[in-house]
Design an enzyme around this catalytic site. Structure first.
Site, PDB file in Angstrom:
ATOM      1  N   LYS A  82       0.846  -1.202   0.000  1.00 54.36           N
ATOM      2  CA  LYS A  82       0.000   0.000   0.000  1.00 54.36           C
ATOM      3  C   LYS A  82       0.882   1.252   0.000  1.00 54.36           C
ATOM      4  O   LYS A  82       1.903   1.292   0.697  1.00 54.36           O
ATOM      5  CB  LYS A  82      -0.882  -0.044   1.258  1.00 54.36           C
ATOM      6  CG  LYS A  82      -1.937   1.047   1.343  1.00 54.36           C
ATOM      7  CD  LYS A  82      -2.824   0.831   2.575  1.00 54.36           C
ATOM      8  CE  LYS A  82      -3.917   1.846   2.720  1.00 54.36           C
ATOM      9  NZ  LYS A  82      -4.798   1.590   3.884  1.00 54.36           N
ATOM     10  N   SER A 157      -9.668   1.611   2.923  1.00 51.05           N
ATOM     11  CA  SER A 157      -8.810   2.353   2.024  1.00 51.05           C
ATOM     12  C   SER A 157      -7.769   1.509   1.287  1.00 51.05           C
ATOM     13  O   SER A 157      -7.195   1.982   0.313  1.00 51.05           O
ATOM     14  CB  SER A 157      -8.091   3.448   2.806  1.00 51.05           C
ATOM     15  OG  SER A 157      -7.271   2.891   3.808  1.00 51.05           O
ATOM     16  N   SER A 181      -9.788  -0.759   7.155  1.00 51.14           N
ATOM     17  CA  SER A 181      -9.227  -0.622   5.804  1.00 51.14           C
ATOM     18  C   SER A 181      -8.509  -1.834   5.238  1.00 51.14           C
ATOM     19  O   SER A 181      -8.159  -1.840   4.055  1.00 51.14           O
ATOM     20  CB  SER A 181      -8.279   0.563   5.746  1.00 51.14           C
ATOM     21  OG  SER A 181      -9.027   1.734   5.557  1.00 51.14           O
TER      22      SER A 181
END
Ligand code: GLN
Length: 473
Positions: A82, A157, A181
């Site tokens: 990420k 996210s 997330s």
């Protein structure tokens, strides 16, 4: 074996294949890069791809493999990261315009650990700006699509990380979870997503959102893979004083399990599909001999407002460093004051600004007692309630999300509706407890995830129970 097949392997299968000489790390990496080439235009999982570096890394692993060196299980496995986790020398943007030119000066601890294991970093994945969101639509750069239905969101996210693994662009990924997330995108994309116990994994090198909630964790195809990645990234780290070692030794067979199910899982805001799958999972557990205990966790009703008060307060403080002087691309202006104002107003997106304003408000003199302090008190009550429940039961079962993956664009103009996606996930962050989302089945082509929450440091136990629940039907 053709390229497509290689990318569908679990880490454990791929690791065995590499050792047996069925294929090379280069072939495995090329297969993932091939999928990125073919699909990512449409999916938008990646913000950057490290093609040459990944192939070089793979070649090194292949050399060690051919000299029959003993290698760790993650050696040669392509992993996506990420884009709020630092990899030395690579851009790290948190999907924000303010950091579009920022290059990381060091490796996050989790990256150092994966590097030592010989994992191959294939690229950085898209996210909601500074990890604020539940759909990955808040990225300043691109929208990510759900590989199971391109019209729908992959969750957020960590949506880029989830889409990458689900589409075979990487064998696993790291995400971060502040309020859901990792788990919510895992549920939307049919993966296992683990939010470790607070402090189990070092946050050094993770861009801070809400420091008392943030944790890094894996997104994988299976529970066994999740365990493997978790084991290689966890541990106490002198660079993060909240990190710690923890032990949990209880082993409970599924037939002796006491599973708590909060009444709220059947209540307002939970879709009929999720109720159905909760019942299916309960039936399966009962068939295995487990005992189901209905829990009255009234704190759950307050967890979402408490989360959004504390998380925005912490975010408003953490994001103060992006002022164009310490961090962030400075906008030129005549005075220092104007430089700050321009940099921040042009660099941050809408959702990030909304949270900074909310957080500054609840921390301000006159409002602090009414909001922030009140929320912290409520957080303590919720924590005590969960601790008490986890004496009565071995783990808590809920759906991961109140509903199925929603359509791109459907919630972006309604922040409160977007926040409701986090209804069932935020309590694990408020309490610091570990939680995992397990893919239990499909509604049409859309995956459904169930969440298991357990006592501190019970990750291995949760994943062991989780492995029984994968793809029930
Ligand atoms: N969706 C939640 C939020 O917007 C959680 C985000 C996260 O876990 N990073 O705050």
């Amino acid at each position: 074996m053709d390229n497509r097949d290689l990318t569908q392997l679990s880490i454990i299968e791929a690791s065995q294949g590499l050792r047996a000489g069925d294929f090379s790390a280069r072939q495995l990496t090329e297969a993932c890069l091939g999928n990125i080439n073919q699909k990512d235009q449409e999916l938008g999982s990646f913000l950057s791809v490290f093609k040459d570096e990944a192939l070089d890394q793979a070649q090194l692993i292949d050399r060690s493999l051919s000299s029959r060196k003993e290698l760790p299980p993650l050696a040669g496995i392509p992993i996506a990261i990420k884009d709020n986790i630092l990899i030395h020398g690579h851009r790290c943007s948190s999907a924000s315009n303010i950091l579009k030119k920022y290059s990381a000066a060091y490796d996050a601890t989790v990256i150092q650990k994966l590097r030592q294991q010989g994992a191959i970093f294939i690229g950085k994945t898209n996210l909601d700006e500074f990890a604020m969101g539940s759909s990955t639509e808040n990225s300043a750069f691109q929208v990510t699509h759900n590989p199971h239905d391109l019209e729908r969101v992959p969750g957020g996210s960590s949506g880029g990380s989830a889409a990458a693994v689900a589409a075979g662009e990487a064998l696993a990924a790291l995400g971060s979870d502040t309020g859901g997330s990792i788990r919510q995108p895992a549920a939307f994309c049919g993966l296992v997503g683990l939010k470790p116990t607070y402090g189990a994994v070092s946050r050094y090198g993770l861009m801070a959102f809400a420091s008392s909630f943030d944790q890094i964790g894996p997104l994988t195809k299976t529970s066994q893979d999740s365990r493997l990645v978790f084991r290689s990234i966890r541990g106490q780290d002198p660079m993060d004083l909240t990190s710690r070692e923890g032990y949990f030794n209880k082993k409970t067979e599924i037939s002796k399990l006491r599973v708590g199910v909060p009444e709220q899982c059947f209540g307002e805001g939970i879709s009929s599909e999720m109720v159905k799958w909760t019942e299916k999972t309960i039936d399966y557990l009962k068939d295995q001999g487990a005992r189901i205990v209905s829990l009255d966790l009234s704190g759950l009703d307050y967890s979402l407002p408490v989360y959004y008060v504390v998380a925005t307060a912490e975010a408003s403080a953490n994001l103060a460093r992006y002022d164009g002087l310490r961090y962030g691309e400075a906008e030129t202006a005549k005075s220092l004051q104007e430089t700050y104002a321009r940099t921040r107003s042009q660099g941050f997106g809408m959702e990030v600004k909304r949270r900074i304003m909310l957080g500054s408000y609840t921390l301000s003199a006159g409002h602090y007692d009414a909001y922030y302090q009140q929320a912290q008190k409520a957080r303590k009550v919720i924590e005590a309630e969960f601790q008490k429940a986890l004496v009565e039961v071995d783990l808590i079962l809920t759906p991961t999300t109140p509903g199925l993956p929603f359509k791109i664009g459907d919630r972006i103009d309604n922040p409160v509706e977007m926040y409701l996606s986090d209804l069932l996930t935020v309590s694990a962050n408020l309490t610091g407890l570990p939680a995992v989302s397990i893919p239990v089945g499909r509604e049409g082509k859309l995956p459904v995830g169930m969440q298991l929450i357990g006592p501190s440091f019970s990750e291995d136990f949760l994943l062991q129970i989780g492995s029984h629940l994968e793809w029930l039907s």
